[in-house]
Design a protein around this motif. Structure first.
Motif, mmCIF file in Angstrom:
data_model
loop_
_atom_site.group_PDB
_atom_site.id
_atom_site.type_symbol
_atom_site.label_atom_id
_atom_site.label_comp_id
_atom_site.label_asym_id
_atom_site.label_seq_id
_atom_site.Cartn_x
_atom_site.Cartn_y
_atom_site.Cartn_z
ATOM 1 N N GLN A 100 0.846 -1.188 0.000
ATOM 2 C CA GLN A 100 0.000 0.000 0.000
ATOM 3 C C GLN A 100 0.878 1.232 0.000
ATOM 4 O O GLN A 100 2.107 1.129 -0.025
ATOM 5 N N GLY A 101 0.251 2.409 0.040
ATOM 6 C CA GLY A 101 1.001 3.652 -0.145
ATOM 7 C C GLY A 101 2.114 3.853 0.869
ATOM 8 O O GLY A 101 3.240 4.240 0.524
ATOM 9 N N ARG A 102 1.823 3.575 2.145
ATOM 10 C CA ARG A 102 2.819 3.883 3.185
ATOM 11 C C ARG A 102 4.078 3.039 3.071
ATOM 12 O O ARG A 102 5.139 3.446 3.528
ATOM 13 N N GLU A 105 6.150 4.920 0.793
ATOM 14 C CA GLU A 105 6.687 6.079 1.527
ATOM 15 C C GLU A 105 7.887 5.661 2.380
ATOM 16 O O GLU A 105 8.894 6.357 2.446
ATOM 17 N N ASN A 187 -5.443 16.078 0.614
ATOM 18 C CA ASN A 187 -6.390 15.353 1.463
ATOM 19 C C ASN A 187 -7.126 16.292 2.428
ATOM 20 O O ASN A 187 -8.316 16.154 2.683
ATOM 21 N N ASP A 216 2.517 13.049 -4.430
ATOM 22 C CA ASP A 216 1.731 12.055 -3.696
ATOM 23 C C ASP A 216 0.397 11.995 -4.441
ATOM 24 O O ASP A 216 -0.468 12.837 -4.276
ATOM 25 N N ARG A 219 -4.949 10.665 -5.459
ATOM 26 C CA ARG A 219 -6.231 11.072 -6.060
ATOM 27 C C ARG A 219 -5.997 11.940 -7.292
ATOM 28 O O ARG A 219 -6.663 12.946 -7.508
ATOM 29 N N SER A 256 -1.077 5.404 -3.401
ATOM 30 C CA SER A 256 -1.848 4.354 -2.767
ATOM 31 C C SER A 256 -2.961 3.986 -3.732
ATOM 32 O O SER A 256 -3.831 4.807 -4.007
ATOM 33 N N LYS A 259 -7.050 4.323 -3.327
ATOM 34 C CA LYS A 259 -7.891 5.479 -3.653
ATOM 35 C C LYS A 259 -8.218 5.421 -5.152
ATOM 36 O O LYS A 259 -9.039 4.614 -5.555
HETATM 37 C C1 LIG Z 1 -3.947 7.008 1.851
HETATM 38 C C2 LIG Z 1 -2.874 7.962 1.604
HETATM 39 C C3 LIG Z 1 -1.521 7.615 1.769
HETATM 40 C C4 LIG Z 1 -1.079 6.283 2.344
HETATM 41 O O1 LIG Z 1 -1.542 5.209 1.617
HETATM 42 P P1 LIG Z 1 -1.992 3.819 2.325
HETATM 43 O O2 LIG Z 1 -2.360 2.972 1.158
HETATM 44 O O3 LIG Z 1 -3.126 4.113 3.236
HETATM 45 O O4 LIG Z 1 -0.803 3.295 3.047
HETATM 46 C C5 LIG Z 1 -0.572 8.568 1.457
HETATM 47 N N1 LIG Z 1 -0.919 9.795 1.028
HETATM 48 C C6 LIG Z 1 -2.198 10.168 0.866
HETATM 49 C C7 LIG Z 1 -2.533 11.535 0.374
HETATM 50 C C8 LIG Z 1 -3.220 9.275 1.158
HETATM 51 O O5 LIG Z 1 -4.502 9.651 1.005
#
Ligand SMILES: *Cc1c(COP(=O)(O)O)cnc(C)c1O
Length: 459
Positions: A100-102, A105, A187, A216, A219, A256, A259
């Motif tokens: 996933q996104g984190r 990161e 966000n 990032d 979206r 991520s 989204k």
């Molecule tokens: C959700 C999100 C992340 C982290 O992604 P995960 O899949 O929840 O680990 C990072 N940046 C933004 C802007 C997010 O909305």
């Protein structure tokens, strides 16, 4: 098509039963959950607006892809498909799949962060900030001034303040800036968009100083919708072309897929810098999985490749952004104070303005979240002093900047009548504001208290 009415551009092939609870049942459920909505069971919820992350409904195409997923350890067909989709979208040479996104990161910010480095963003998402700070570096948010004013209209309220950026670069020295991170949509405030002009200005500043520019991009498709409809010069471009243009202004990106990837799990890191990509890939293999699947199954990668195409469908994006705006507009019409204008994925309500008689020490946001649940089984998320407040050494609350409640909208999950149900619930809550009381905390853990804290009503 009828021009004035936006409809859900899909029909429903599989349904998931919602259990419709009674008022009495919900009173019991909430008491049992110690008035913390995170402690409810999902079966006790009627409309779940806790998050838009990983809660999308997948399409028949994606479910078909799940069956075709290639689970080979190395060089899977599904990986090649996902990789080429992301290369075409981002223009980046090196793609690293993560669960996933984190995780993406963590790979990136641990390499380029560390003591003495600063990271500058319109607003760091909480996991982004946590990963940067965990590396020993500092994260600084510089949204534009309008972002601080609830009711002030700005077409691109998610923009980064470029004057402050130049001042910060001067102050810290370009060699100490780990990266400038642009979160699109931002966000904060419900997914406020960032303009192409802003992204281009940031790109120019970063290039002039030799600073890395990271997007990032969770979206990015929702952001492209706002650019096409609000920024001069983009009306004739497709949403995907707009996203491609923005990606190419940056040196790399994190996404991520939970989204705008329209899947329930997944993410990636995309980079142009070979040395950095090799370093990140080494850690990817140690912590996530081999380079051609990272933390994902073949079927996940197949679904992501398809989701990243579907998300740019004009009818989908029209429905997506309009249905968020529909909720925001209707709440505003009945006098609910919301962050204006509506963003892409969520509506934020100012609970302190909605319940002015509840002091911040009694958590007006928590009170509104509980009322929404008790009245109608709607689950939302408090983003105020429960989440961000702290206690001083005498146990007195240092409140958050704002007492907000977030209604996040899952993608392709709820229909307009579900959203109308939410609006009607607010119409009733608006009539009954005076009788609502606040809450006090009876238990809290030392960190991230909102997830497990317990409350009781103040009578
Ligand atoms: C959700 C999100 C992340 C982290 O992604 P995960 O899949 O929840 O680990 C990072 N940046 C933004 C802007 C997010 O909305």
């Amino acid at each position: 098509m009828h021009q004035k009415i936006t409809i859900e551009p899909f029909r429903i092939k599989v349904v998931e039963q919602i259990r419709l609870s009674s008022d009495d049942e919900r009173r019991d459920f909430l008491e049992k959950a110690h008035y913390n909505l995170f402690l409810l069971h999902s079966d006790e919820v009627i409309i779940d607006l806790l998050t838009d992350s990983g809660t999308s409904a997948m399409s028949a195409e994606q479910w078909g892809g799940i069956m075709r997923g290639d689970e080979s350890y190395a060089g899977a067909r599904s990986w090649l498909r996902m990789e080429s989709e992301i290369k075409d979208l981002t223009g980046c040479a090196f793609i690293l799949p993560t669960h996933q996104g984190r995780a993406a990161e963590h790979l990136l910010y641990n390499r380029i962060g560390g003591q003495g480095k600063v990271f500058i963003s319109n607003t760091h998402f909480d996991t982004t900030r946590a990963n940067i700070e965990f590396s020993g570096a500092t994260a600084i948010d510089i949204p534009i001034e309008a972002a601080h004013h609830r009711d002030e209209y700005d077409p691109f309220k998610g923009n980064l303040d470029t004057k402050k950026l130049e001042a910060l670069i001067k102050q810290h020295g370009p060699e100490n800036v780990g990266a400038v991170i642009l979160t699109v949509t931002n966000n904060t405030g419900g997914g406020q968009p960032v303009s192409m002009g802003n992204a281009r200005a940031i790109s120019d500043i970063c290039k002039a100083h030799g600073i890395r520019f990271i997007l990032d991009a969770c979206r990015i498709a929702e952001n492209a919708y706002f650019i096409k409809h609000r920024e001069k010069g983009y009306q004739a471009k497709s949403y995907r072309e707009i996203a491609q243009e923005m990606f190419r202004l940056a040196d790399g990106c994190i996404m991520s897929a939970k989204k705008d990837g329209l899947v329930n799990m997944g993410g990636f890191l995309a980079l142009n810098d070979l040395d950095l990509a090799v370093q990140c890939r080494t850690v990817l293999i140690i912590t996530e999985g081999y380079a051609t699947y990272g933390g994902l199954s073949g079927r996940d990668m197949e679904a992501i490749a398809i989701g990243l195409k579907e998300v740019f469908d004009p009818d989908y994006l029209e429905y997506r952004i309009k249905s968020t705006a529909y909720l925001g507009q209707h709440l505003r019409d009945i006098g609910v104070p919301i962050i204006w204008p509506p963003g892409g994925h969520a509506i934020y309500i100012d609970a302190k303005a909605f319940y002015p008689h509840i002091p911040v020490e009694e958590f007006p946001g928590q009170a509104l979240a509980c009322e929404l649940y008790l009245k109608a089984g709607i689950r939302c998320c408090e983003i105020g002093s429960v989440m961000f407040g702290k206690n001083d050494e005498n146990g007195k609350l240092i409140p958050a900047a704002m007492e907000l409640v977030r209604l996040a909208i899952p993608r392709r999950v709820y229909t307009q009548s579900h959203i109308d149900y939410v609006v009607e619930t607010f119409r009733e809550l608006e009539q009954e504001r005076d009788r609502v009381h606040g809450y006090r905390i009876t238990y809290e853990p030392p960190f991230l208290r909102h997830f497990t804290a317990r409350f009781e009503p103040v009578s």
